[in-house]
Design a protein around this motif. Structure first.
Motif, PDB file in Angstrom:
ATOM      1  N   SER A 250      15.003  -4.219  -7.040  1.00 48.28           N
ATOM      2  CA  SER A 250      14.939  -5.205  -6.067  1.00 48.28           C
ATOM      3  C   SER A 250      14.293  -6.546  -6.275  1.00 48.28           C
ATOM      4  N   ALA A 251      14.111  -6.638  -7.615  1.00 51.23           N
ATOM      5  CA  ALA A 251      13.718  -8.029  -8.134  1.00 51.23           C
ATOM      6  C   ALA A 251      14.811  -9.086  -8.071  1.00 51.23           C
ATOM      7  N   GLY A 252      16.048  -8.521  -8.164  1.00 49.09           N
ATOM      8  CA  GLY A 252      17.377  -9.534  -8.217  1.00 49.09           C
ATOM      9  C   GLY A 252      17.614  -9.900  -6.883  1.00 49.09           C
ATOM     10  N   VAL A 253      19.007  -9.770  -6.366  1.00 49.35           N
ATOM     11  CA  VAL A 253      19.506 -10.195  -5.442  1.00 49.35           C
ATOM     12  C   VAL A 253      18.747  -9.831  -4.058  1.00 49.35           C
ATOM     13  N   TYR A 254      18.289  -8.421  -3.974  1.00 52.79           N
ATOM     14  CA  TYR A 254      17.231  -7.798  -3.083  1.00 52.79           C
ATOM     15  C   TYR A 254      16.015  -8.754  -2.697  1.00 52.79           C
ATOM     16  N   GLY A 255      15.782  -9.702  -3.611  1.00 53.91           N
ATOM     17  CA  GLY A 255      14.721 -10.806  -3.295  1.00 53.91           C
ATOM     18  C   GLY A 255      13.280 -10.163  -3.179  1.00 53.91           C
ATOM     19  N   TRP A 256      12.972  -9.062  -3.794  1.00 52.32           N
ATOM     20  CA  TRP A 256      11.466  -8.703  -3.688  1.00 52.32           C
ATOM     21  C   TRP A 256      10.747  -9.642  -4.637  1.00 52.32           C
ATOM     22  N   PRO A 257       9.704 -10.140  -4.360  1.00 54.67           N
ATOM     23  CA  PRO A 257       8.598 -11.252  -5.016  1.00 54.67           C
ATOM     24  C   PRO A 257       8.412 -10.785  -6.465  1.00 54.67           C
ATOM     25  N   ARG A 258       8.843 -11.105  -7.482  1.00 53.04           N
ATOM     26  CA  ARG A 258       8.811 -11.002  -8.745  1.00 53.04           C
ATOM     27  C   ARG A 258       7.536 -10.325  -9.175  1.00 53.04           C
ATOM     28  N   ALA A 259       6.547 -11.136  -8.872  1.00 55.00           N
ATOM     29  CA  ALA A 259       5.215 -10.564  -9.433  1.00 55.00           C
ATOM     30  C   ALA A 259       4.749  -9.227  -8.512  1.00 55.00           C
ATOM     31  N   ASP A 260       5.132  -9.045  -7.379  1.00 54.22           N
ATOM     32  CA  ASP A 260       4.851  -7.809  -6.835  1.00 54.22           C
ATOM     33  C   ASP A 260       5.720  -6.615  -7.512  1.00 54.22           C
ATOM     34  N   ALA A 261       7.163  -6.928  -7.735  1.00 57.80           N
ATOM     35  CA  ALA A 261       8.012  -6.069  -8.342  1.00 57.80           C
ATOM     36  C   ALA A 261       7.512  -5.489  -9.637  1.00 57.80           C
ATOM     37  N   ILE A 262       7.084  -6.445 -10.180  1.00 57.62           N
ATOM     38  CA  ILE A 262       6.480  -6.040 -11.639  1.00 57.62           C
ATOM     39  C   ILE A 262       5.338  -5.034 -11.546  1.00 57.62           C
ATOM     40  N   ALA A 263       4.232  -5.715 -10.524  1.00 55.86           N
ATOM     41  CA  ALA A 263       3.272  -4.795 -10.384  1.00 55.86           C
ATOM     42  C   ALA A 263       3.503  -3.446  -9.856  1.00 55.86           C
ATOM     43  N   ALA A 264       4.358  -3.400  -8.808  1.00 53.80           N
ATOM     44  CA  ALA A 264       4.905  -1.956  -8.355  1.00 53.80           C
ATOM     45  C   ALA A 264       5.292  -1.232  -9.556  1.00 53.80           C
ATOM     46  N   ALA A 265       6.348  -1.526 -10.395  1.00 51.47           N
ATOM     47  CA  ALA A 265       6.732  -1.149 -11.554  1.00 51.47           C
ATOM     48  C   ALA A 265       5.672  -0.489 -12.483  1.00 51.47           C
ATOM     49  N   VAL A 266       4.969  -1.328 -12.839  1.00 51.00           N
ATOM     50  CA  VAL A 266       3.902  -1.071 -13.826  1.00 51.00           C
ATOM     51  C   VAL A 266       2.791  -0.093 -13.311  1.00 51.00           C
ATOM     52  N   GLU A 267       2.278  -0.337 -12.041  1.00 53.25           N
ATOM     53  CA  GLU A 267       1.504   0.851 -11.634  1.00 53.25           C
ATOM     54  C   GLU A 267       2.075   2.174 -11.383  1.00 53.25           C
ATOM     55  N   THR A 268       3.482   2.261 -11.022  1.00 59.01           N
ATOM     56  CA  THR A 268       3.711   3.392 -10.565  1.00 59.01           C
ATOM     57  C   THR A 268       4.161   4.170 -11.762  1.00 59.01           C
ATOM     58  N   LEU A 269       4.545   3.475 -12.822  1.00 61.59           N
ATOM     59  CA  LEU A 269       5.211   4.175 -14.248  1.00 61.59           C
ATOM     60  C   LEU A 269       3.834   4.654 -14.687  1.00 61.59           C
ATOM     61  N   ALA A 270       2.856   3.769 -14.718  1.00 65.38           N
ATOM     62  CA  ALA A 270       1.726   4.280 -15.498  1.00 65.38           C
ATOM     63  C   ALA A 270       0.777   5.380 -14.798  1.00 65.38           C
ATOM     64  N   THR A 271       0.911   5.683 -13.617  1.00 69.94           N
ATOM     65  CA  THR A 271       0.136   6.569 -13.002  1.00 69.94           C
ATOM     66  C   THR A 271       0.944   7.852 -12.444  1.00 69.94           C
ATOM     67  N   THR A 272       2.248   8.036 -12.254  1.00 65.85           N
ATOM     68  CA  THR A 272       3.146   9.127 -11.891  1.00 65.85           C
ATOM     69  C   THR A 272       3.195   9.990 -12.871  1.00 65.85           C
ATOM     70  N   PRO A 273       2.778  11.367 -12.698  1.00 69.75           N
ATOM     71  CA  PRO A 273       2.779  12.381 -13.639  1.00 69.75           C
ATOM     72  C   PRO A 273       4.243  12.666 -13.997  1.00 69.75           C
ATOM     73  N   THR A 274       4.451  12.766 -15.396  1.00 65.75           N
ATOM     74  CA  THR A 274       5.877  12.873 -16.016  1.00 65.75           C
ATOM     75  C   THR A 274       5.907  13.656 -17.351  1.00 65.75           C
TER      76      THR A 274
ATOM     77  N   SER B 228       8.567   4.256  -4.292  1.00 67.10           N
ATOM     78  CA  SER B 228       9.364   5.685  -4.459  1.00 67.10           C
ATOM     79  C   SER B 228      10.398   5.477  -5.154  1.00 67.10           C
ATOM     80  N   CYS B 229      11.068   4.411  -5.390  1.00 71.37           N
ATOM     81  CA  CYS B 229      12.160   4.324  -6.494  1.00 71.37           C
ATOM     82  C   CYS B 229      11.733   4.612  -7.866  1.00 71.37           C
ATOM     83  N   TYR B 230      10.403   4.372  -8.256  1.00 69.70           N
ATOM     84  CA  TYR B 230      10.093   4.667  -9.835  1.00 69.70           C
ATOM     85  C   TYR B 230       9.673   5.848  -9.661  1.00 69.70           C
ATOM     86  N   ARG B 231       8.997   6.482  -8.687  1.00 67.51           N
ATOM     87  CA  ARG B 231       8.626   8.038  -8.560  1.00 67.51           C
ATOM     88  C   ARG B 231       9.484   8.802  -8.822  1.00 67.51           C
ATOM     89  N   ARG B 232      10.565   8.712  -7.741  1.00 69.32           N
ATOM     90  CA  ARG B 232      11.944   9.549  -7.479  1.00 69.32           C
ATOM     91  C   ARG B 232      12.492   9.571  -8.883  1.00 69.32           C
TER      92      ARG B 232
END
Length: 170
Positions: free
Chosen positions: A118-142, A95-99
């Motif tokens: 969320s990949a820094g001090v918030y501790g989201w696992p980096r590989a999944d943070a990257i996957a969420a960013a790339v997937e969402t940015l590539a598929t969200t209409p804009t 939602s962060c990327y989409r919004r």
């Protein structure tokens, strides 16, 4: 679909219409990317946060302020989930990327630079943070044409570039 690129550097110096801030719910500045943006933007960013977000901002949501003294016109603030404290709902991270893209469209921004939310001090696992960013940015209409994922370290930049290359190879 926007062109998505990995950039090694400092998000506060990006020559784009909007930069994205990985903010906290209070919207009063903090550490990491949030602190760097508030320092680089100067007091105008905090003043705008206080006026525009008197009660803060919910996790997964986004809103904008001036960019103050930075080269961008706007800062789009988004609050990522804090994995380290048990906020592990991936849909909030997505939602962060989409919004942020929705807010960019509302502003008429054509270029935007994101950190890894969320990949820094918030501790989201980096590989999944990257996957969420790339997937969402590539598929969200804009209407945004130029999307940058800005990595501060060479290692993170290489990981983002690898994820973008893998997506392009599909």
């Amino acid at each position: 679909m926007p062109a998505i690129t990995a950039v090694l550097g400092d998000i506060t110096t990006q020559q784009v219409d909007a930069i994205v801030n990985a903010a906290n719910t209070a919207m009063r500045g903090g550490g990491g990317v949030d602190g760097a943006i508030h320092r680089a933007g100067g007091p105008a960013v905090l003043r705008d946060c206080i006026v525009r977000f008197p009660n803060g901002l919910a996790t997964g949501d986004a809103g904008w302020t001036t960019a103050g003294e930075m080269p961008a016109t706007w800062v789009i603030h988004t609050v990522g989930p804090n994995f380290a404290t048990g906020e592990r709902d991936r849909s909030l991270l997505v939602s962060c990327y989409r919004r942020a893209l929705e807010v960019a469209d509302e502003l008429g921004a054509h270029s935007i630079a994101f950190p890894l939310v969320s990949a820094g001090v918030y501790g989201w696992p980096r590989a999944d943070a990257i996957a969420a960013a790339v997937e969402t940015l590539a598929t969200t209409p804009t209407r945004v044409e130029d999307v940058r994922i800005v990595a501060f370290s060479p290692e993170m930049h290489a990981e983002v570039q690898h994820a973008l290359d893998a997506r392009a190879a599909r």
